[in-house]
Design an enzyme around this catalytic site. Structure first.
Site, mmCIF file in Angstrom:
data_model
loop_
_atom_site.group_PDB
_atom_site.id
_atom_site.type_symbol
_atom_site.label_atom_id
_atom_site.label_comp_id
_atom_site.label_asym_id
_atom_site.label_seq_id
_atom_site.Cartn_x
_atom_site.Cartn_y
_atom_site.Cartn_z
ATOM 1 N N ASP A 41 28.686 -34.055 -0.779
ATOM 2 C CA ASP A 41 28.142 -33.377 -1.909
ATOM 3 C C ASP A 41 28.824 -32.060 -1.885
ATOM 4 O O ASP A 41 29.520 -31.170 -1.756
ATOM 5 C CB ASP A 41 26.625 -32.956 -1.843
ATOM 6 C CG ASP A 41 25.641 -33.822 -2.739
ATOM 7 O OD1 ASP A 41 26.556 -35.238 -2.779
ATOM 8 O OD2 ASP A 41 24.940 -33.968 -2.664
ATOM 9 N N CYS A 46 -1.991 -3.736 7.195
ATOM 10 C CA CYS A 46 -1.793 -4.208 8.703
ATOM 11 C C CYS A 46 -2.290 -3.131 9.604
ATOM 12 O O CYS A 46 -2.254 -1.682 9.184
ATOM 13 C CB CYS A 46 -0.693 -4.250 8.303
ATOM 14 S SG CYS A 46 0.301 -2.728 8.253
ATOM 15 N N ARG A 104 22.526 -19.352 -5.314
ATOM 16 C CA ARG A 104 23.342 -18.232 -5.997
ATOM 17 C C ARG A 104 23.217 -18.153 -7.261
ATOM 18 O O ARG A 104 23.462 -16.571 -8.142
ATOM 19 C CB ARG A 104 25.096 -19.078 -6.271
ATOM 20 C CG ARG A 104 25.257 -19.902 -7.152
ATOM 21 C CD ARG A 104 26.762 -20.954 -6.851
ATOM 22 N NE ARG A 104 26.607 -21.826 -7.599
ATOM 23 C CZ ARG A 104 26.211 -22.898 -7.107
ATOM 24 N NH1 ARG A 104 25.417 -23.235 -5.839
ATOM 25 N NH2 ARG A 104 26.000 -24.233 -7.705
ATOM 26 N N GLU A 148 16.173 -31.454 1.553
ATOM 27 C CA GLU A 148 17.051 -31.651 0.264
ATOM 28 C C GLU A 148 17.322 -33.329 0.055
ATOM 29 O O GLU A 148 18.299 -33.303 -1.201
ATOM 30 C CB GLU A 148 18.160 -30.314 -0.291
ATOM 31 C CG GLU A 148 17.119 -29.401 -1.310
ATOM 32 C CD GLU A 148 18.613 -28.658 -1.660
ATOM 33 O OE1 GLU A 148 19.206 -29.829 -2.600
ATOM 34 O OE2 GLU A 148 18.342 -27.550 -1.265
ATOM 35 N N GLU A 189 1.004 -0.766 -0.079
ATOM 36 C CA GLU A 189 0.384 -0.164 0.283
ATOM 37 C C GLU A 189 0.927 1.133 0.066
ATOM 38 O O GLU A 189 1.094 2.068 -0.737
ATOM 39 C CB GLU A 189 -0.818 -0.468 1.456
ATOM 40 C CG GLU A 189 -1.804 -1.192 1.745
ATOM 41 C CD GLU A 189 -1.663 -2.108 2.224
ATOM 42 O OE1 GLU A 189 0.129 -2.483 1.905
ATOM 43 O OE2 GLU A 189 -2.145 -2.725 3.394
HETATM 44 ZN ZN LIG Z 1 1.184 -2.945 5.700
#
Ligand SMILES: [Zn+2]
Length: 363
Positions: free
Chosen positions: A211, A81, A218, A303, A56
């Protein structure tokens, strides 16, 4: 409530704008805002970055402060909010700018807002309508809604496999052998954008060592998630394991409280790693709740490797499952877990690889 074609059109635009923040707003929700008068677009904005201006604020900043907005409508994808966080309340801003009408897609599940934003607007005399494209808005911010209404984090499980169901061409790769990428560059970019939407990334100790991963974003905008290493707490840190300072955020060894070896854990602590002792069985709801409480992570990407993926599946721990599949069969190797029986919700091509996504928003 039936919505006019105009309402749907402007809210669709607001949702499109919200989506632009998908890699940079977490743990905040994605929010878009359109200010329109009839058919005319006056201004638009979206929440670009966690800690910066709300949708907003960014929309209204484009307008002359003296412009009469009493006949204009603000379309916002989330209830404005009402609390002062990093920025002042948006409900007050809309009131001070004299907005006559406000259309909201969904109420804010954040207990700090929950209806109070709307109340302020109505109290100030603005007409408010709620629920325009509500399902679309809820889906867009499903992880945020989950975090506001549950003690557990939003969990995404991801792995890559060959069409014949192997995650690695070797059955038991040596630690020194390094990682084995079976999918291509487009899949890697997808993985990195996925990481940017999570606070933490959970892997097993074996994956961490084999790994020697650079679990970063990146190839994508947005921050890298904090690495979490699920371990029995018995593995001493090998001399060639990366130091904690190689990551933006200190990696954490997540281990059982009772059976871990403090001696083994000390070798990691001396290299700068954090440790978190857990009392519950891995990936049970109580375990996830403790993890979130201990580390403050609202969204976790799981993962690998195969064993961890299997635990996540058997405990039904996931909200989203992403399976990337390469074109080339491997013939043998480390078997991937079985895919869920229910059909996938979405499918996408990542270069030559095929991505299938399963979704369960309620967990
Ligand atoms: Zn807000």
């Amino acid at each position: 409530m039936t919505w006019s074609a105009q309402d749907v059109c402007w809210m669709t635009r607001a949702l499109e704008l919200a989506l632009r923040g998908r890699f940079t707003t977490w743990p905040n929700p994605m929010v878009g805002c359109v200010v329109a008068q009839g058919d005319s677009l006056l201004a638009e904005g979206w929440h670009r970055q966690h800690g910066e201006g709300h949708a907003e604020v960014n929309a209204l900043a484009q307008l002359d402060p003296d412009l009469d907005l009493s006949q204009a409508t603000a379309y916002v994808t989330l209830e404005p909010c009402s609390h002062t966080g990093k920025t002042p309340p948006c409900a007050d801003l809309l009131v001070s700018r004299g907005l006559g009408h406000v259309v909201v897609a969904m109420m804010d599940p954040n207990p700090l807002v929950a209806g109070q934003g709307l109340e302020r607007l109505q109290h100030a005399g603005a007409t408010c309508e709620v629920g325009c494209l509500e399902q679309e808005a809820l889906k867009l911010n499903a992880p945020f809604v989950h975090c506001m209404t549950s003690r557990t984090p939003w969990v995404t499980l991801k792995w890559a496999q060959s069409p014949d169901g192997f995650m690695d061409g070797r059955t038991s790769p040596a630690v020194s052998a390094g990682g084995w990428a079976i999918t291509g560059a487009a899949s890697r970019r997808w993985t990195h954008t996925l990481r940017a939407r999570h606070d933490a990334l959970l892997v097993g100790m074996r994956t961490w060592l084999v790994d020697n991963p650079s679990l970063t974003t990146r190839d994508a905008p947005g921050p890298s998630p904090r690495p979490l290493i699920l371990t029995h707490g018995q593995t001493t840190r090998p001399a060639n394991a990366k130091a904690a300072s190689d990551w933006a955020d200190v990696p954490v060894l997540v281990h059982p409280a009772s059976s871990a070896s403090q001696q083994a854990l000390d070798t990691w602590r001396r290299a700068g790693y954090d440790t978190l002792a857990m009392n519950q069985s891995p990936m049970t709801p109580a375990w996830w709740a403790d993890l979130r409480k201990g580390l403050g992570c609202g969204a976790v990407l799981v993962e690998g490797g195969a064993q961890i993926a299997q635990i996540a599946l058997s405990t039904s721990s996931w909200n989203e499952l992403h399976v990337l599949q390469s074109l080339k069969p491997l013939g043998k190797g480390l078997a991937a877990p079985s895919l869920p029986a229910e059909p996938h919700a979405r499918r996408k091509q990542c270069g030559q690889d095929d991505l299938r996504i399963w979704e369960q928003t309620v967990r």
